[in-house]
Design a protein around this motif. Structure first.
Motif, PDB file in Angstrom:
ATOM      1  N   ARG A 289       0.879  -1.243   0.077  1.00 21.83           N
ATOM      2  CA  ARG A 289       0.115  -0.104  -0.101  1.00 21.83           C
ATOM      3  C   ARG A 289       0.877   1.359   0.032  1.00 21.83           C
ATOM      4  O   ARG A 289       0.590   2.297  -0.774  1.00 21.83           O
ATOM      5  N   TRP A 293       0.863   4.365  -3.031  1.00 22.76           N
ATOM      6  CA  TRP A 293       0.819   5.965  -2.740  1.00 22.76           C
ATOM      7  C   TRP A 293       1.968   6.378  -3.524  1.00 22.76           C
ATOM      8  O   TRP A 293       1.960   7.566  -4.029  1.00 22.76           O
ATOM      9  N   ALA A 296       1.590   6.714  -7.319  1.00 24.45           N
ATOM     10  CA  ALA A 296       0.823   7.596  -7.651  1.00 24.45           C
ATOM     11  C   ALA A 296       1.426   8.987  -7.920  1.00 24.45           C
ATOM     12  O   ALA A 296       1.181   9.766  -8.721  1.00 24.45           O
ATOM     13  N   GLY A 297       2.078   9.550  -6.789  1.00 29.28           N
ATOM     14  CA  GLY A 297       2.752  10.701  -6.619  1.00 29.28           C
ATOM     15  C   GLY A 297       3.957  10.839  -7.768  1.00 29.28           C
ATOM     16  O   GLY A 297       4.049  11.960  -8.602  1.00 29.28           O
ATOM     17  N   ALA A 387      -1.136   7.724 -13.187  1.00 21.69           N
ATOM     18  CA  ALA A 387      -1.116   8.036 -11.819  1.00 21.69           C
ATOM     19  C   ALA A 387      -2.452   7.913 -10.959  1.00 21.69           C
ATOM     20  O   ALA A 387      -2.449   7.262  -9.877  1.00 21.69           O
ATOM     21  N   LEU A 388      -3.305   7.753 -12.026  1.00 25.06           N
ATOM     22  CA  LEU A 388      -4.762   7.245 -11.411  1.00 25.06           C
ATOM     23  C   LEU A 388      -5.081   5.927 -10.851  1.00 25.06           C
ATOM     24  O   LEU A 388      -5.721   5.626  -9.917  1.00 25.06           O
ATOM     25  N   LEU A 391      -3.528   5.244  -7.322  1.00 26.14           N
ATOM     26  CA  LEU A 391      -4.333   5.820  -6.202  1.00 26.14           C
ATOM     27  C   LEU A 391      -5.784   5.239  -6.066  1.00 26.14           C
ATOM     28  O   LEU A 391      -5.980   5.026  -4.868  1.00 26.14           O
ATOM     29  N   VAL A 394      -4.979   2.011  -3.691  1.00 25.43           N
ATOM     30  CA  VAL A 394      -4.570   2.010  -2.497  1.00 25.43           C
ATOM     31  C   VAL A 394      -6.019   1.303  -1.508  1.00 25.43           C
ATOM     32  O   VAL A 394      -5.562   0.524  -0.694  1.00 25.43           O
TER      33      VAL A 394
END
Length: 406
Positions: A289, A293, A296-297, A387-388, A391, A394
């Motif tokens: 997890r 994150w 995505a960033g 990147a979606l 996200l 998660v």
């Protein structure tokens, strides 16, 4: 009639050196298959410029071995559960070598793509056989590290492809570039036949009493879904990172391939680190997890900087490409270890086959879909949209359902 006796050595009877040598050989075998499956992505610049293909068309050719792989992973998993890892890997690598040889000899891109499809289908053997070699020969508190090393095979195989295949395709043509994964598969075939021993497991008569792990809860299904989402940014970077460096930034194919190869080495180290971390924190899914994150960033920042101009921004974007290449692959070993541990000795082959199928089903769609997106909106949007998916992944990671390790 009494059941046959399993004469293979137990985990405690097998020397540590032999365990690690089998891990090394299975990793090399998977790396050779990864080069065959993912290496054609590095033919995209040549197919795009010299063969006159659009990015979407060239991406479709590059996806041919992934499509073949996707079709056979569950079937290979069944072979692993019934006949063992060694039989599956020897058979699969032999078929990969033959199909790769055919891809180097046939005329025309369409025939080459068909041969690559068959090679990808055969390479499913090494993917499906990854679980029980680790779970069967390594204790629980070392499996995260061992599976992290095992899953280094994919970025290392991609790195070999990036370092060699783009340059060979540019100088000698796309057919000549397929010689690299073909030779690697043939060498891996010999190593597996000589070194690998199937791990012991309970008598086959107990298999009927082993419940289907998918019927008790959604634990495995949620891991499959999470991994499928996390594979999107990974394959966007793998497929179009080199093409972005060559087409948008004007890099030479050799220099771009060197950068991509370096990122794969960093990614391999990231998988080892993630596996070791999972052994320390006694959890495969909490680190998974955290990685979602981070992916995505990183992809969002890469998309923003890739869409801007200027020398400083370009340097930052290239650095972010390197970081994204490492972060987006770090979760794979964690998911594989979690799936193999929950599925057990009679279901791990099929469960890992399903795990791989869900990932490659999505991965096979990435090159053509991302190619269309990049063609119309540019590389920045292509990276940012990817990147979606991490996200969304998660909240799907089943951390609360995970049993404590050790």
């Amino acid at each position: 009639m009494s059941p046959p006796v399993d004469t293979r050595p137990a985990r405690g009877q097998l020397g540590a050196g032999r365990r690690w040598s089998m891990l090394a050989v299975s990793t090399a075998a998977q790396a050779s298959s990864a080069t065959m499956v993912h290496g054609p992505a590095f033919l995209i610049p040549t197919l795009h410029r010299e063969a006159g293909m659009s990015l979407a068309e060239a991406g479709t050719v590059a996806a041919a071995p992934m499509a073949g792989l996707m079709c056979t992973l569950v079937a290979w998993g069944l072979v692993v559960d019934r006949r063992g890892e060694r039989f599956a890997m020897v058979t699969g690598l032999f078929a990969v070598s033959l199909a790769g040889l055919a891809a180097t000899l046939v005329g025309g891109v369409a025939a080459m793509a068909a041969a690559l499809f068959v090679a990808g289908a055969a390479s499913g053997a090494t993917n499906a056989a990854s679980g029980r070699v680790v779970v069967g020969w390594f204790p629980p508190d070392r499996r995260g590290l061992a599976m992290g090393i095992r899953q280094c095979a994919q970025p290392l195989g991609v790195g070999v492809g990036a370092l060699t295949m783009a340059v060979l395709a540019e100088q000698y043509g796309v057919h000549a570039a397929i010689v690299v994964p073909t030779a690697l598969a043939a060498a891996a075939l010999v190593l597996v036949a000589v070194v690998l021993i199937d791990p012991p497991r309970p008598p086959a008569t107990d298999a009927a009493a082993r419940p289907n792990p998918y019927r008790s809860d959604r634990y495995l299904s949620r891991i499959h879904g999470t991994s499928a989402m996390l594979v999107v940014p990974q394959f966007v970077v793998w497929t179009y990172g080199l093409t972005w460096l060559v087409d948008d930034l004007g890099w030479a194919a050799g220099a771009a391939g060197g950068v991509v190869a370096a990122t794969q080495l960093i990614g391999a180290l990231g998988r080892i680190g993630a596996g070791q971390l999972s052994d320390v924190v006694r959890s495969r899914l909490r680190p998974m997890r955290w990685i979602a994150w981070a992916a995505a960033g990183t992809m969002l920042l890469l998309g923003i900087t890739a869409g801007l101009s200027g020398p400083v921004v370009t340097v930052v974007a290239v650095v972010l490409l390197v970081v994204a290449s490492a972060v987006t692959v770090a979760d794979n070993g964690l998911a594989y270890a979690a799936v193999a541990e929950r599925a057990g000795p009679f279901w791990s082959g099929r469960a890992l086959g399903i795990q791989n199928t869900s990932q490659y089903l999505v991965a096979a769609l990435v090159p053509p879909v991302a190619g269309l997106l990049i063609t119309h909106l540019g590389y920045g949007w292509g990276f940012a949209v990817a990147a979606l998916l991490p996200l969304l992944a998660v909240p799907l990671v089943p951390v609360r359902q995970e049993p404590r390790i050790g």
